[in-house]
Write an enzyme that holds these catalytic residues in place. Structure first.
Site, PDB file in Angstrom:
ATOM      1  N   LYS A   1       0.845  -1.200   0.000  1.00 26.03           N
ATOM      2  CA  LYS A   1       0.000   0.000   0.000  1.00 26.03           C
ATOM      3  C   LYS A   1       0.881   1.251   0.000  1.00 26.03           C
ATOM      4  O   LYS A   1       2.085   1.167   0.260  1.00 26.03           O
ATOM      5  CB  LYS A   1      -0.924  -0.030   1.223  1.00 26.03           C
TER       6      LYS A   1
ATOM      7  N   ARG B   1     -10.320  -1.708  15.071  1.00 23.37           N
ATOM      8  CA  ARG B   1     -10.240  -0.822  13.914  1.00 23.37           C
ATOM      9  C   ARG B   1     -11.233  -1.349  12.887  1.00 23.37           C
ATOM     10  O   ARG B   1     -12.320  -0.808  12.763  1.00 23.37           O
ATOM     11  CB  ARG B   1      -8.794  -0.815  13.393  1.00 23.37           C
TER      12      ARG B   1
ATOM     13  N   TYR C   1      16.115  29.373   9.310  1.00 22.07           N
ATOM     14  CA  TYR C   1      14.930  30.066   9.836  1.00 22.07           C
ATOM     15  C   TYR C   1      14.927  30.078  11.352  1.00 22.07           C
ATOM     16  O   TYR C   1      15.261  29.089  11.998  1.00 22.07           O
ATOM     17  CB  TYR C   1      13.651  29.380   9.351  1.00 22.07           C
TER      18      TYR C   1
ATOM     19  N   MET D   1      12.099  23.922   3.062  1.00 22.21           N
ATOM     20  CA  MET D   1      11.313  23.138   2.105  1.00 22.21           C
ATOM     21  C   MET D   1      12.198  22.402   1.097  1.00 22.21           C
ATOM     22  O   MET D   1      11.947  21.241   0.768  1.00 22.21           O
ATOM     23  CB  MET D   1      10.335  24.056   1.356  1.00 22.21           C
TER      24      MET D   1
HETATM   25  C1  LIG Z   1      -0.209  -2.312   6.550  1.00 22.92           C
HETATM   26  C2  LIG Z   1      -0.721  -3.640   6.911  1.00 22.92           C
HETATM   27  C3  LIG Z   1       0.151  -4.714   7.126  1.00 22.92           C
HETATM   28  C4  LIG Z   1       1.670  -4.571   7.099  1.00 22.92           C
HETATM   29  O1  LIG Z   1       2.123  -4.012   8.290  1.00 22.92           O
HETATM   30  P1  LIG Z   1       3.701  -3.841   8.596  1.00 22.92           P
HETATM   31  O2  LIG Z   1       3.739  -3.500  10.028  1.00 22.92           O
HETATM   32  O3  LIG Z   1       4.194  -2.741   7.724  1.00 22.92           O
HETATM   33  O4  LIG Z   1       4.336  -5.144   8.290  1.00 22.92           O
HETATM   34  C5  LIG Z   1      -0.391  -5.965   7.365  1.00 22.92           C
HETATM   35  N1  LIG Z   1      -1.741  -6.134   7.420  1.00 22.92           N
HETATM   36  C6  LIG Z   1      -2.604  -5.117   7.247  1.00 22.92           C
HETATM   37  C7  LIG Z   1      -4.068  -5.374   7.327  1.00 22.92           C
HETATM   38  C8  LIG Z   1      -2.129  -3.844   7.000  1.00 22.92           C
HETATM   39  O5  LIG Z   1      -2.999  -2.843   6.835  1.00 22.92           O
END
Ligand SMILES: *Cc1c(COP(=O)(O)O)cnc(C)c1O
Length: 357
Positions: free
Chosen positions: A35, A130, A254, A302
């Protein structure tokens, strides 16, 4: 020379990490979690290496489409399932498997006139609170999915809240709760994220779901991925674009809140928070210049940041700088900036070139 804010991406390191994770969970198949543009690493650079995973996990349809565009042909799991009913058709067209975590998603599958049957992952909420069904509802949902013509297979999934804490009682409680539901029924099971794979063998089950560790990074605070033989896939780099010699009391950047305590030389690096480097990074944050570690000086801007090279430093404009990755684990930078490696990697912005090496 153009502006040089480049993330070097090593597909071979990802292949190597995948191998390590397979050896760590030898009885499990792997959903490679990609993702958020493969945690900021980019689908283009990694597409070929990702063919070594059994399945890929993404957060939404757009990410699945981007993976297909990059040439990935493996199955893809939508880790949060569909977000609306009209996503069912494109999800089928993209060859997606669906997490099912909510009643309305079950209804949508019941209502659809099936031209495609999905592999579904019934998500059980064992304490993360969740996504997912309460364990007491899971059986009924399993029966309903089993009666859907749009469903060809039902697998089980839950997500751990505390796997990155090695002794946490929560993980045991979640495992027991999951077993009480999924242990009675047919169907493959998936529990472990990266921390589960590395620290909790009992969570490996049929499918593991590593994200962070695939990219060579440890999910445990205070430990680098190298402790497990993992190699960083991303090295975020830039170059020195200017030098300054400072007298005692001269300030940098800054707010003028960083002042030289001795005569020193400052290097200006061509990368900043607009590229995803954390703006709040404090002055003790390490940066690698010409194979040695130096520290930030003053606030991150930036497009630029400053480092304290030391009096008499012989670094030159154009010399290479590593913000994290090779020789400077992102875990170290995350600790210094009081954040987690996940945020640093996913914050790398669109103007950083991703270059496969
Ligand atoms: C993001 C995610 C993972 C991976 O998690 P990591 O801690 O990066 O290994 C696994 N399962 C679900 C459902 C996730 O959303």
């Amino acid at each position: 020379m153009s502006r040089d804010a480049v993330a070097l991406i090593r597909p071979d390191a990802l292949r190597h990490n995948l191998e390590i994770l397979r050896k760590t969970a030898p009885g499990s198949r792997v959903i490679a979690v990609v993702k958020a543009n493969a945690y900021g690493h980019g689908y283009g650079a990694l597409a070929a290496a990702l063919a070594g995973a059994d399945t890929l996990g993404v957060a939404c349809l757009d990410e699945a489409a981007a993976l297909r565009e990059a040439g990935v042909t493996r199955p893809i799991v939508l880790l949060e399932g569909i977000f609306s009913r009209d996503e069912i058709e494109p999800a089928a067209a993209l060859g997606c498997e669906l997490v099912v975590h909510a009643d309305w998603q079950v209804e949508a599958l019941e209502a659809v006139v099936a031209s495609h049957a999905f592999v579904t992952w019934l998500k059980v909420d064992t304490g993360m609170n969740r996504l997912g069904f309460h364990p007491a509802q899971a059986d009924a949902m399993h029966d309903r999915l089993g009666a859907c013509s749009a469903v060809c297979e039902i697998r089980w999934m839950t997500h751990l809240a505390c796997a990155d804490a090695r002794e946490h009682a929560m993980t045991r409680r979640q495992l027991e709760s999951f077993r009480a539901v999924a242990g009675q029924r047919a169907g493959a099971r998936s529990i472990a994220n990266s921390a589960g794979v590395l620290a909790w063998p009992d969570t490996h089950a049929d499918w593991v779901r590593p994200g962070l560790a695939l990219y060579g990074v440890s999910p445990f605070a205070g430990e680098a991925g190298s402790a497990y033989g993992l190699e960083p896939v991303m090295t975020l780099t830039s170059r020195l674009i200017a030098l300054r010699d400072l007298d005692v009391g001269d300030s940098v950047g800054y707010g003028a809140d960083w002042q030289a305590e001795t005569k020193t030389r400052i290097g200006i690096v061509g990368i900043g928070y607009g590229d995803g480097y954390p703006q709040h990074a404090p002055p003790q944050t390490p940066v690698r210049v010409n194979d040695r570690l130096v520290r930030l000086a003053g606030r991150v801007s930036m497009d630029m940041l400053a480092v304290d090279l030391g009096a008499g430093a012989d670094d030159r404009v154009g010399d290479p700088v590593v913000l994290w990755g090779d020789g400077l684990p992102v875990e170290t930078v995350a600790a210094a900036t009081r954040t987690i490696p996940w945020t640093l990697l996913t914050a790398v912005s669109g103007r950083v070139q991703l270059v496969s090496v």
